[in-house]
Enzyme design. Structure first.
Site, PDB file in Angstrom:
ATOM      1  CG  ASP A   1      -3.836  -6.194   8.464  1.00 47.16           C
ATOM      2  OD1 ASP A   1      -2.722  -5.701   8.708  1.00 47.16           O
ATOM      3  OD2 ASP A   1      -4.888  -5.759   8.958  1.00 47.16           O
TER       4      ASP A   1
ATOM      5  CG  ASP B   1      -1.734   3.086   5.817  1.00 53.23           C
ATOM      6  OD1 ASP B   1      -1.551   3.607   4.704  1.00 53.23           O
ATOM      7  OD2 ASP B   1      -2.498   3.586   6.657  1.00 53.23           O
TER       8      ASP B   1
ATOM      9  N   GLY C   1       3.840   1.891   7.141  1.00 52.33           N
ATOM     10  CA  GLY C   1       4.980   1.018   7.375  1.00 52.33           C
ATOM     11  C   GLY C   1       5.517   1.105   8.794  1.00 52.33           C
TER      12      GLY C   1
ATOM     13  CG  ASP D   1     -10.781  -2.841  11.624  1.00 46.80           C
ATOM     14  OD1 ASP D   1      -9.580  -2.907  11.295  1.00 46.80           O
ATOM     15  OD2 ASP D   1     -11.208  -2.012  12.442  1.00 46.80           O
TER      16      ASP D   1
HETATM   17  P1  IMP Z   1       0.942   1.302   9.321  1.00 49.72           P
HETATM   18  O1  IMP Z   1       1.660   1.260  10.634  1.00 49.72           O
HETATM   19  O2  IMP Z   1       0.604   2.716   8.906  1.00 49.72           O
HETATM   20  O3  IMP Z   1       1.655   0.545   8.223  1.00 49.72           O
HETATM   21  O4  IMP Z   1      -0.491   0.703   9.541  1.00 49.72           O
HETATM   22  C1  IMP Z   1      -0.651  -0.557   9.841  1.00 49.72           C
HETATM   23  C2  IMP Z   1      -2.004  -0.911  10.342  1.00 49.72           C
HETATM   24  O5  IMP Z   1      -3.061   0.032  10.073  1.00 49.72           O
HETATM   25  C3  IMP Z   1      -2.413  -2.161   9.595  1.00 49.72           C
HETATM   26  O6  IMP Z   1      -1.831  -3.299  10.182  1.00 49.72           O
HETATM   27  C4  IMP Z   1      -3.908  -2.126   9.719  1.00 49.72           C
HETATM   28  O7  IMP Z   1      -4.300  -2.715  10.935  1.00 49.72           O
HETATM   29  C5  IMP Z   1      -4.245  -0.652   9.713  1.00 49.72           C
HETATM   30  N1  IMP Z   1      -4.667  -0.229   8.354  1.00 49.72           N
HETATM   31  C6  IMP Z   1      -4.015   0.558   7.510  1.00 49.72           C
HETATM   32  N2  IMP Z   1      -4.691   0.743   6.361  1.00 49.72           N
HETATM   33  C7  IMP Z   1      -5.827   0.018   6.486  1.00 49.72           C
HETATM   34  C8  IMP Z   1      -6.963  -0.207   5.611  1.00 49.72           C
HETATM   35  O8  IMP Z   1      -7.066   0.270   4.475  1.00 49.72           O
HETATM   36  N3  IMP Z   1      -7.927  -1.028   6.117  1.00 49.72           N
HETATM   37  C9  IMP Z   1      -7.878  -1.588   7.346  1.00 49.72           C
HETATM   38  N4  IMP Z   1      -6.830  -1.417   8.179  1.00 49.72           N
HETATM   39  C10 IMP Z   1      -5.818  -0.610   7.757  1.00 49.72           C
HETATM   40 MG    MG Z   2      -2.714  -4.579  11.505  1.00 49.85          MG
END
Ligand code: IMP
Ligand code: MG
Length: 178
Positions: free
Chosen positions: A100, A103, A105, A159
């Site tokens: 989805d 963020d 990464g 969410d």
């Molecule tokens: P990352 O590992 O920091 O890239 O975060 C990944 C996960 O955090 C995503 O797959 C989402 O499930 C959740 N996430 C990050 N930002 C958002 C947001 O703005 N809304 C909802 N879920 C988020």
């Molecule tokens: Mg996710």
């Protein structure tokens, strides 16, 4: 009382138009391939993956993977672990990892590493949203829906405290204290 309000970022129409474009692009890029395995990252991917998979004009299969992070402390970021793995063995298969939002990464970097080690025939990634300014990992994204600012977004599978996933649009959460 905490009240959640959302401000529209991408309308349903804008989203569907972009998913159409991604579907066409992916179908063209994989037109020579026997079969594509789309691996969705639960739970946020579920609506995007459902829409995208129905836009493809090539043979495809669907599978899922799910990760969870260990408790984060002040000094160490929460380490990730797989809590549900794919059912299909990806060795020798063309894999498209679908998530989805990117963020920091960390999630996608972790999953791409694990899947690459299993020797798929090819491995690409498709992410619906990316927060450019939040990226901490250099993650290879092959297909992207939209770049967004550093805001918490909901809807279209995403969410806020497990709410708002079913909104047909992408909205920004405004938390207001009454
Ligand atoms: P990352 O590992 O920091 O890239 O975060 C990944 C996960 O955090 C995503 O797959 C989402 O499930 C959740 N996430 C990050 N930002 C958002 C947001 O703005 N809304 C909802 N879920 C988020
Ligand atoms: Mg996710």
């Amino acid at each position: 009382m905490i009240q959640e309000e959302t401000v529209l970022l991408f309308s349903e129409e804008t989203i569907q138009k972009r998913v159409d474009e991604l579907g066409r692009q992916i179908s063209a890029d994989y037109s020579d391939v026997d079969e594509l395995l789309m691996v969705g990252v639960l739970r946020g991917c579920y609506i995007f993956l459902a829409d995208l998979s129905r836009r493809l004009s090539i043979p495809r299969r669907i599978d899922f993977i799910s990760v969870s992070s260990y408790e984060q402390t002040k000094t160490t970021p929460g380490a990730l672990r797989i809590i549900m793995d794919t059912r299909i063995d990806v060795a020798g298969i063309h894999v498209l990892l679908v998530d989805d939002i990117l963020d920091t990464g960390h999630t996608l970097a972790y999953l791409l590493n694990i899947l690459a080690a299993r020797k798929p025939a090819s491995l690409k990634s498709c992410v619906f949203l990316r927060k450019r300014n939040r990226l901490e990992k250099d993650v290879q994204i092959d297909y992207l829906g939209f770049d967004i600012p550093d805001l918490w977004v909901v809807g279209y599978g995403l969410d806020y405290a497990d709410k708002c996933r079913a909104l047909p649009y992408i909205g920004v959460v405004k938390t207001e204290q009454d």
